[in-house]
Design a protein around this motif. Sequence first.
Motif, PDB file in Angstrom:
ATOM      1  N   PHE A  93       9.560   0.364  29.373  1.00 41.45           N
ATOM      2  CA  PHE A  93       9.033   0.615  27.881  1.00 41.45           C
ATOM      3  C   PHE A  93       8.730  -0.497  27.232  1.00 41.45           C
ATOM      4  CE2 PHE A  93      10.572   0.957  23.490  1.00 41.45           C
ATOM      5  CZ  PHE A  93       9.552   1.876  23.131  1.00 41.45           C
ATOM      6  N   PHE A  94       9.811  -1.661  27.387  1.00 39.86           N
ATOM      7  CA  PHE A  94       9.384  -2.826  26.537  1.00 39.86           C
ATOM      8  C   PHE A  94       8.536  -3.688  26.987  1.00 39.86           C
ATOM      9  CE2 PHE A  94      13.904  -1.569  25.002  1.00 39.86           C
ATOM     10  CZ  PHE A  94      13.673  -1.694  23.819  1.00 39.86           C
ATOM     11  N   THR A  95       8.137  -3.525  28.168  1.00 42.02           N
ATOM     12  CA  THR A  95       6.910  -4.559  28.961  1.00 42.02           C
ATOM     13  C   THR A  95       5.756  -3.767  28.894  1.00 42.02           C
ATOM     14  OG1 THR A  95       7.496  -3.910  31.187  1.00 42.02           O
ATOM     15  CG2 THR A  95       8.463  -5.888  30.251  1.00 42.02           C
ATOM     16  N   SER A  96       5.620  -2.559  28.144  1.00 38.80           N
ATOM     17  CA  SER A  96       4.317  -1.808  28.482  1.00 38.80           C
ATOM     18  C   SER A  96       3.421  -2.761  27.392  1.00 38.80           C
ATOM     19  CB  SER A  96       4.549  -0.623  27.777  1.00 38.80           C
ATOM     20  OG  SER A  96       5.299  -0.537  26.612  1.00 38.80           O
ATOM     21  N   PRO A  97       2.191  -2.943  27.401  1.00 40.39           N
ATOM     22  CA  PRO A  97       1.505  -3.638  26.474  1.00 40.39           C
ATOM     23  C   PRO A  97       1.318  -3.077  24.979  1.00 40.39           C
ATOM     24  CG  PRO A  97       0.056  -3.303  28.479  1.00 40.39           C
ATOM     25  CD  PRO A  97       1.622  -2.355  28.637  1.00 40.39           C
ATOM     26  N   PRO A  98       1.570  -2.044  24.751  1.00 39.16           N
ATOM     27  CA  PRO A  98       1.506  -1.535  23.260  1.00 39.16           C
ATOM     28  C   PRO A  98       2.890  -2.122  22.699  1.00 39.16           C
ATOM     29  CG  PRO A  98       0.589   0.491  24.687  1.00 39.16           C
ATOM     30  CD  PRO A  98       1.115  -0.667  25.546  1.00 39.16           C
ATOM     31  N   VAL A  99       4.035  -1.623  23.258  1.00 37.63           N
ATOM     32  CA  VAL A  99       5.112  -2.091  22.648  1.00 37.63           C
ATOM     33  C   VAL A  99       5.383  -3.573  22.502  1.00 37.63           C
ATOM     34  CG1 VAL A  99       7.768  -2.242  23.025  1.00 37.63           C
ATOM     35  CG2 VAL A  99       6.280  -0.236  23.441  1.00 37.63           C
ATOM     36  N   ALA A 100       4.946  -4.276  23.843  1.00 38.24           N
ATOM     37  CA  ALA A 100       4.829  -5.783  23.704  1.00 38.24           C
ATOM     38  C   ALA A 100       4.033  -6.477  22.595  1.00 38.24           C
ATOM     39  CB  ALA A 100       4.645  -6.233  24.878  1.00 38.24           C
ATOM     40  N   LEU A 101       2.932  -5.691  22.320  1.00 39.64           N
ATOM     41  CA  LEU A 101       1.922  -6.173  21.298  1.00 39.64           C
ATOM     42  C   LEU A 101       2.690  -6.021  19.862  1.00 39.64           C
ATOM     43  CD1 LEU A 101      -1.488  -5.076  22.444  1.00 39.64           C
ATOM     44  CD2 LEU A 101      -0.736  -7.529  22.300  1.00 39.64           C
ATOM     45  N   ILE A 102       3.365  -4.745  19.622  1.00 39.64           N
ATOM     46  CA  ILE A 102       4.295  -4.518  18.507  1.00 39.64           C
ATOM     47  C   ILE A 102       5.106  -5.733  18.285  1.00 39.64           C
ATOM     48  CG2 ILE A 102       5.463  -3.075  17.228  1.00 39.64           C
ATOM     49  CD1 ILE A 102       3.977  -0.794  18.537  1.00 39.64           C
ATOM     50  N   LEU A 122       9.946 -21.513  22.270  1.00 40.13           N
ATOM     51  CA  LEU A 122      10.478 -20.172  22.085  1.00 40.13           C
ATOM     52  C   LEU A 122       9.110 -19.196  22.378  1.00 40.13           C
ATOM     53  CD1 LEU A 122      12.589 -20.497  18.928  1.00 40.13           C
ATOM     54  CD2 LEU A 122      13.446 -20.392  21.290  1.00 40.13           C
ATOM     55  N   PHE A 123       8.156 -19.352  21.876  1.00 45.78           N
ATOM     56  CA  PHE A 123       7.064 -18.354  22.094  1.00 45.78           C
ATOM     57  C   PHE A 123       6.463 -18.554  23.537  1.00 45.78           C
ATOM     58  CE2 PHE A 123       6.543 -18.872  17.640  1.00 45.78           C
ATOM     59  CZ  PHE A 123       6.293 -17.395  17.123  1.00 45.78           C
ATOM     60  N   ILE A 124       6.491 -19.564  24.222  1.00 44.33           N
ATOM     61  CA  ILE A 124       6.152 -19.609  25.544  1.00 44.33           C
ATOM     62  C   ILE A 124       7.097 -18.988  26.507  1.00 44.33           C
ATOM     63  CG2 ILE A 124       5.921 -21.360  27.520  1.00 44.33           C
ATOM     64  CD1 ILE A 124       4.659 -23.132  25.348  1.00 44.33           C
ATOM     65  N   PHE A 125       8.501 -19.188  26.294  1.00 41.93           N
ATOM     66  CA  PHE A 125       9.317 -18.534  26.954  1.00 41.93           C
ATOM     67  C   PHE A 125       9.289 -17.159  26.980  1.00 41.93           C
ATOM     68  CE2 PHE A 125      12.657 -22.322  27.656  1.00 41.93           C
ATOM     69  CZ  PHE A 125      11.758 -22.872  28.497  1.00 41.93           C
ATOM     70  N   ALA A 126       9.060 -16.497  25.554  1.00 44.05           N
ATOM     71  CA  ALA A 126       9.021 -15.149  25.515  1.00 44.05           C
ATOM     72  C   ALA A 126       7.961 -14.525  26.424  1.00 44.05           C
ATOM     73  CB  ALA A 126       8.979 -14.635  24.054  1.00 44.05           C
ATOM     74  N   TYR A 127       6.728 -15.210  26.061  1.00 44.03           N
ATOM     75  CA  TYR A 127       5.530 -14.688  26.792  1.00 44.03           C
ATOM     76  C   TYR A 127       5.531 -14.715  28.566  1.00 44.03           C
ATOM     77  CZ  TYR A 127       0.976 -14.777  29.225  1.00 44.03           C
ATOM     78  OH  TYR A 127      -0.045 -14.312  29.974  1.00 44.03           O
ATOM     79  N   PHE A 128       6.102 -15.827  29.036  1.00 42.31           N
ATOM     80  CA  PHE A 128       6.362 -15.858  30.560  1.00 42.31           C
ATOM     81  C   PHE A 128       7.529 -14.881  31.096  1.00 42.31           C
ATOM     82  CE2 PHE A 128       3.886 -19.706  30.068  1.00 42.31           C
ATOM     83  CZ  PHE A 128       2.955 -19.407  31.023  1.00 42.31           C
ATOM     84  N   THR A 129       8.458 -14.530  30.027  1.00 44.44           N
ATOM     85  CA  THR A 129       9.607 -13.594  30.458  1.00 44.44           C
ATOM     86  C   THR A 129       8.977 -12.145  30.419  1.00 44.44           C
ATOM     87  OG1 THR A 129      11.385 -14.979  29.302  1.00 44.44           O
ATOM     88  CG2 THR A 129      11.889 -12.603  29.884  1.00 44.44           C
ATOM     89  N   TRP A 130       8.270 -12.024  29.587  1.00 44.12           N
ATOM     90  CA  TRP A 130       7.447 -10.563  29.388  1.00 44.12           C
ATOM     91  C   TRP A 130       6.548 -10.483  30.546  1.00 44.12           C
ATOM     92  CZ3 TRP A 130       2.049 -10.074  29.327  1.00 44.12           C
ATOM     93  CH2 TRP A 130       1.636  -8.730  29.264  1.00 44.12           C
ATOM     94  N   TYR A 131       5.823 -11.575  30.972  1.00 45.84           N
ATOM     95  CA  TYR A 131       4.693 -11.376  31.912  1.00 45.84           C
ATOM     96  C   TYR A 131       5.434 -11.281  33.369  1.00 45.84           C
ATOM     97  CZ  TYR A 131       0.934 -13.358  35.167  1.00 45.84           C
ATOM     98  OH  TYR A 131       0.280 -13.191  36.092  1.00 45.84           O
ATOM     99  N   ALA A 132       6.510 -11.860  33.651  1.00 43.85           N
ATOM    100  CA  ALA A 132       7.092 -11.843  34.914  1.00 43.85           C
ATOM    101  C   ALA A 132       7.841 -10.460  35.220  1.00 43.85           C
ATOM    102  CB  ALA A 132       8.299 -12.862  35.213  1.00 43.85           C
ATOM    103  N   LEU A 133       8.286  -9.849  33.793  1.00 45.42           N
ATOM    104  CA  LEU A 133       8.923  -8.517  34.105  1.00 45.42           C
ATOM    105  C   LEU A 133       8.015  -7.568  33.873  1.00 45.42           C
ATOM    106  CD1 LEU A 133      12.357  -8.781  31.772  1.00 45.42           C
ATOM    107  CD2 LEU A 133      12.185  -8.599  34.317  1.00 45.42           C
ATOM    108  N   ARG A 134       6.722  -7.590  33.510  1.00 43.24           N
ATOM    109  CA  ARG A 134       5.802  -6.687  33.640  1.00 43.24           C
ATOM    110  C   ARG A 134       5.351  -6.731  34.843  1.00 43.24           C
ATOM    111  NH1 ARG A 134       4.115  -2.111  32.128  1.00 43.24           N
ATOM    112  NH2 ARG A 134       1.876  -1.875  32.360  1.00 43.24           N
ATOM    113  N   LYS A 135       5.029  -7.629  35.591  1.00 39.85           N
ATOM    114  CA  LYS A 135       4.738  -7.748  36.989  1.00 39.85           C
ATOM    115  C   LYS A 135       5.671  -7.006  37.809  1.00 39.85           C
ATOM    116  CE  LYS A 135       1.734 -10.549  38.589  1.00 39.85           C
ATOM    117  NZ  LYS A 135       0.994 -11.369  39.392  1.00 39.85           N
TER     118      LYS A 135
END
Length: 360
Positions: free
Chosen positions: A35-44, A78-91
């Motif tokens: 749920f949290f890594t889905s693109p719509p939720v991540a964008l929100i 903080l922004f970079i770590f958040a992005y790469f955490t989302w990216y890894a968990l999304r994959k």
Amino acid sequence: MLDTIKQAVNHVSSPATIFTSTIVFFALFVSFPAFFTSPPVALILAALGLAFFGLGLTDEHFRTIVTTPDNVPIVGMLFIFAYFTWYALRKAVVNDKLIEEGKPTVEKTESEEKVMVFPYLIYIEFVVALFYSIGLVLWSIFLKAPLEDPANPTISPNPSKAPWYFLGLQEMLVYFDPWIAGVLFPTFIILGLCAIPYLDPDNKNSGFYCFKQRRMAISTFLFGFWVLWILMIAFGTFLRGPNWNFFGPFEIWDEHKLVPLLNVNLSEFVYIKWLGRGLPHSWFIRELPGIIIAATYLMAPPAILAKTSLRKFHDKLGPVRYSIFMMLALTLLALPLKMYLRWAFNLKYIVSIPEFFFNI
């Protein structure tokens, strides 16, 4: 309207509320990663984070803090770590779904596609290097080097902060004895995070992103990295002001702010407050309640969990690796537990033996 929002944020901001909110969000994140890594939720979530940051930039004090040359890299981190955490968990979530459907993982499919190093990889590296060069030039033009006046032993800066990578340790000093905050916890956190892949090896699920098969290991790593390390650095960087007092994001750092604290040891709770008598002369009898609690905390949970909810995990790792894993996990968990005890009961030390410079 903006002032009302800022005052409300300052009013609810405290180490306890921010730390608790982060743990709740972390628990939800690792419980429902799809749920949290889905693109719509991540964008929100990204939009909410950027909106808060944009709102903060309208505040002079917030803008001064985040645009200080020392702090700009931490904001970016903080922004970079958040992005790469989302990216890894999304994959990982995508691969989990493919594995359930009996299909090869994304990495398996990509590895079967032959891509030439030249020109594809070289082209990408050249473009990335170009953008990095432009970014560094702009950085050097618009941000002055954070150089300060020569040190003056008669004037101590207030707040006196460590380099950013030690601010997490400086924050731990609020709650722990220096040898624990400065030596024991950093050692256990770094070694513990490095040891997770070796304590929980899984050759069948290595070489590609996945989450369900490595939920315990990945969740433990993310908790140690995000909650116990990055969050502590953010506290020390943005929310700790003069005299190491805690301030809200939009609160002016008033060096005259006084926060009365009366921290007491567990032995003082037991003998003076509950039993109504003085402290025993023998350090062992005085600290016996704390020693029993500390020993129970380290020994009882591993034994109970090995027979109940973590039985399969115990069988998978074996007794030795399971014991090491639990010891590291309980040490990591001791940090938030001690913080909550300080906030709730002003508890200073569970075991305090100044005769041997031993306080936990």
